[in-house]
Design an enzyme around this catalytic site. Structure first.
Site, PDB file in Angstrom:
ATOM      1  N   ASP A  88       0.849  -1.185   0.000  1.00  0.00           N
ATOM      2  CA  ASP A  88       0.000   0.000   0.000  1.00  0.00           C
ATOM      3  C   ASP A  88       0.886   1.237   0.000  1.00  0.00           C
ATOM      4  O   ASP A  88       2.017   1.212   0.495  1.00  0.00           O
ATOM      5  CB  ASP A  88      -0.904  -0.030   1.234  1.00  0.00           C
ATOM      6  CG  ASP A  88      -1.998   1.022   1.181  1.00  0.00           C
ATOM      7  OD1 ASP A  88      -2.104   1.714   0.156  1.00  0.00           O
ATOM      8  OD2 ASP A  88      -2.738   1.149   2.170  1.00  0.00           O
ATOM      9  N   GLY A  91      -0.860   6.112   1.925  1.00  0.00           N
ATOM     10  CA  GLY A  91      -1.747   7.264   1.901  1.00  0.00           C
ATOM     11  C   GLY A  91      -2.810   7.221   2.978  1.00  0.00           C
ATOM     12  O   GLY A  91      -3.078   8.215   3.653  1.00  0.00           O
ATOM     13  N   PHE A  92      -3.428   6.047   3.155  1.00  0.00           N
ATOM     14  CA  PHE A  92      -4.481   5.920   4.166  1.00  0.00           C
ATOM     15  C   PHE A  92      -3.938   6.198   5.559  1.00  0.00           C
ATOM     16  O   PHE A  92      -4.554   6.903   6.358  1.00  0.00           O
ATOM     17  CB  PHE A  92      -5.103   4.524   4.110  1.00  0.00           C
ATOM     18  CG  PHE A  92      -6.142   4.286   5.162  1.00  0.00           C
ATOM     19  CD1 PHE A  92      -7.443   4.741   4.994  1.00  0.00           C
ATOM     20  CD2 PHE A  92      -5.827   3.623   6.339  1.00  0.00           C
ATOM     21  CE1 PHE A  92      -8.407   4.539   5.972  1.00  0.00           C
ATOM     22  CE2 PHE A  92      -6.779   3.407   7.324  1.00  0.00           C
ATOM     23  CZ  PHE A  92      -8.063   3.870   7.136  1.00  0.00           C
ATOM     24  N   ASP A 261      -8.035  -6.976   0.516  1.00  0.00           N
ATOM     25  CA  ASP A 261      -7.142  -7.082   1.668  1.00  0.00           C
ATOM     26  C   ASP A 261      -7.878  -6.578   2.895  1.00  0.00           C
ATOM     27  O   ASP A 261      -8.775  -5.739   2.783  1.00  0.00           O
ATOM     28  CB  ASP A 261      -5.870  -6.247   1.466  1.00  0.00           C
ATOM     29  CG  ASP A 261      -6.099  -4.781   1.824  1.00  0.00           C
ATOM     30  OD1 ASP A 261      -5.759  -4.388   2.960  1.00  0.00           O
ATOM     31  OD2 ASP A 261      -6.647  -4.035   0.988  1.00  0.00           O
ATOM     32  N   CYS A 299     -14.384 -27.420   8.254  1.00  0.00           N
ATOM     33  CA  CYS A 299     -13.059 -26.923   7.878  1.00  0.00           C
ATOM     34  C   CYS A 299     -12.018 -28.012   8.104  1.00  0.00           C
ATOM     35  O   CYS A 299     -12.047 -28.708   9.126  1.00  0.00           O
ATOM     36  CB  CYS A 299     -12.720 -25.679   8.701  1.00  0.00           C
ATOM     37  SG  CYS A 299     -11.091 -24.975   8.346  1.00  0.00           S
ATOM     38  N   CYS A 301      -8.646 -27.358   8.140  1.00  0.00           N
ATOM     39  CA  CYS A 301      -7.354 -26.780   8.519  1.00  0.00           C
ATOM     40  C   CYS A 301      -6.801 -27.523   9.735  1.00  0.00           C
ATOM     41  O   CYS A 301      -7.528 -28.219  10.448  1.00  0.00           O
ATOM     42  CB  CYS A 301      -7.470 -25.285   8.793  1.00  0.00           C
ATOM     43  SG  CYS A 301      -8.131 -24.850  10.421  1.00  0.00           S
ATOM     44  N   CYS A 304      -8.641 -26.942  13.115  1.00  0.00           N
ATOM     45  CA  CYS A 304      -9.915 -27.649  13.285  1.00  0.00           C
ATOM     46  C   CYS A 304      -9.716 -29.160  13.378  1.00  0.00           C
ATOM     47  O   CYS A 304     -10.479 -29.846  14.061  1.00  0.00           O
ATOM     48  CB  CYS A 304     -10.845 -27.303  12.126  1.00  0.00           C
ATOM     49  SG  CYS A 304     -11.399 -25.575  12.145  1.00  0.00           S
ATOM     50  N   HIS A 330      -6.585 -20.353  11.290  1.00  0.00           N
ATOM     51  CA  HIS A 330      -7.887 -20.848  10.825  1.00  0.00           C
ATOM     52  C   HIS A 330      -8.631 -19.792  10.010  1.00  0.00           C
ATOM     53  O   HIS A 330      -9.193 -20.097   8.950  1.00  0.00           O
ATOM     54  CB  HIS A 330      -8.742 -21.271  12.019  1.00  0.00           C
ATOM     55  CG  HIS A 330     -10.197 -21.373  11.674  1.00  0.00           C
ATOM     56  ND1 HIS A 330     -10.734 -22.445  10.988  1.00  0.00           N
ATOM     57  CD2 HIS A 330     -11.227 -20.491  11.875  1.00  0.00           C
ATOM     58  CE1 HIS A 330     -12.031 -22.236  10.793  1.00  0.00           C
ATOM     59  NE2 HIS A 330     -12.351 -21.064  11.319  1.00  0.00           N
TER      60      HIS A 330
END
Length: 360
Positions: A88, A91-92, A261, A299, A301, A304, A330
């Site tokens: 990025d 700026g933000f 994002d 899930c 993963c 889990c 997760h």
């Protein structure tokens, strides 16, 4: 650089080729603000099917600075991540520093939130920094406005963002880094159209929809994202900045957005909030202290498959660092899995079925 592979309604499936690999879209980018996705190793990000991560120019500029990253061989080597990185512009972050920054025609001067030292961003210096550290995608410097805002302020944001993008587009190109411009304009349809039209004329490799998820309602965000996406070139990637809940991601894909994002999945993970197919869970709730089922039965993963809700509740109540790591892993795994399902559904003409089922 970008190939549009399939469409189903407004939803798009594509492939973005970058210096450090290809990115299949729709795609979510976990946020690694300071060259790390909080709590997760690069190996864990890969296991969770992460294709590309985001880092932030503002934070890296302040700490550790350009020289150490360059000396390490670039940002990829510095953080031991060999996949694509989008940075990025900062700026933000700069424009959120109320009372600590001065905006002018040429750029913005701001005081560091770390030690108060003064720094200067210009369109040229921001792109030069991102190219020097080896970003795959460099965002141009823009002017972000918190909503609601007067039309005069939004119009000035659009004018400066376009002027700075024009200066960025005139810079010598980099073989490794591609620059994306950022459409501004708040919720004003006329200003959004003007911003998009002016930036598209500059022929950037990609475009972001900025200035949303900053105070407006969900309905306003979706409507503006859809209208703005329709103004952008079909053959170039579209990136909606700062969106990361399941509902927002699905709605934005339906609007024709390709990249996303947000800190949401990892921030939730660190604070005991789990994203599941059935909704979000607060692991601190007393009911989970004797719940020996997996976090999300749908899930696969490692969190889990290996640990119960009761164990995760114990970790958080005991303030063990493993708890935030397991939930962050997760959540990132779940969001990346959702993106993979979206790509498959779009390619097979079943996008609306997936969208409606997931949104309930």
């Amino acid at each position: 650089m970008f190939a549009l592979l399939a469409r189903d309604g407004g939803a798009r499936h594509g492939r973005l080729q970058l210096a450090h690999g290809a990115v299949e879209t729709p795609c979510f980018m976990p946020v690694g603000t300071a060259a790390t996705v909080k709590g997760l190793t690069p190996a864990e990000l890969r296991e969770a099917s992460t294709q590309i991560v985001l880092a932030n120019t503002y934070h890296l500029w302040l700490r550790p600075g350009r020289e150490p990253i360059e000396a390490a061989g670039g940002l990829h080597r510095f953080m031991a991540w060999d996949g694509p990185i989008l940075t990025d512009s900062g700026g933000f972050q700069v424009f959120s520093l109320e009372g600590r920054r001065r905006l002018d025609e040429d750029g913005v001067t701001f005081a560091s939130h770390l030690d108060g030292t003064e720094h200067r961003f210009t369109p040229e210096s921001v792109i030069a920094f991102q190219q020097a550290i080896g970003s795959d995608v460099a965002m141009v410097l823009d002017v972000c406005v918190k909503l609601p805002a007067p039309r005069e302020q939004l119009a000035e944001s659009v004018r400066l963002t376009t002027a700075w993008a024009r200066r960025s587009a005139a810079l010598p190109p980099s073989d490794a880094t591609r620059s994306f411009a950022i459409v501004q304009g708040g919720l004003d349809a006329e200003l959004r159209e003007q911003s998009a039209r002016d930036l598209v004329e500059l022929d950037f490799p990609g475009y972001a929809v900025g200035g949303l998820s900053v105070g407006e309602s969900r309905e306003e965000m979706y409507a503006t994202a859809r209208a703005t996406a329709a103004l952008l070139p079909e053959a170039k990637p579209r990136y909606l900045m700062g969106v990361g809940t399941v509902r927002d991601l699905l709605a934005a894909i339906d609007c024709g957005i390709d990249l996303f994002d947000c800190v949401y999945p990892t921030r939730c993970g660190r604070n005991g909030r789990a994203m599941t197919r059935a909704g979000e869970l607060n692991i601190f709730n007393a009911v989970f202290t004797r719940d020996f089922s997996p976090l999300d039965p749908h899930c696969d993963c490692s969190t889990c498959e290996s640990f119960s809700r009761a164990y995760l509740a114990h970790l958080f109540r005991s303030k063990e660092m493993l708890g935030p790591r397991l939930l962050s892993y997760h959540n990132v795994y779940l969001v990346n899995g959702l993106m993979r399902e979206a790509r498959d559904a779009i390619a097979s003409g079943k996008w609306e079925e997936l969208r409606d089922r997931a949104l309930g």
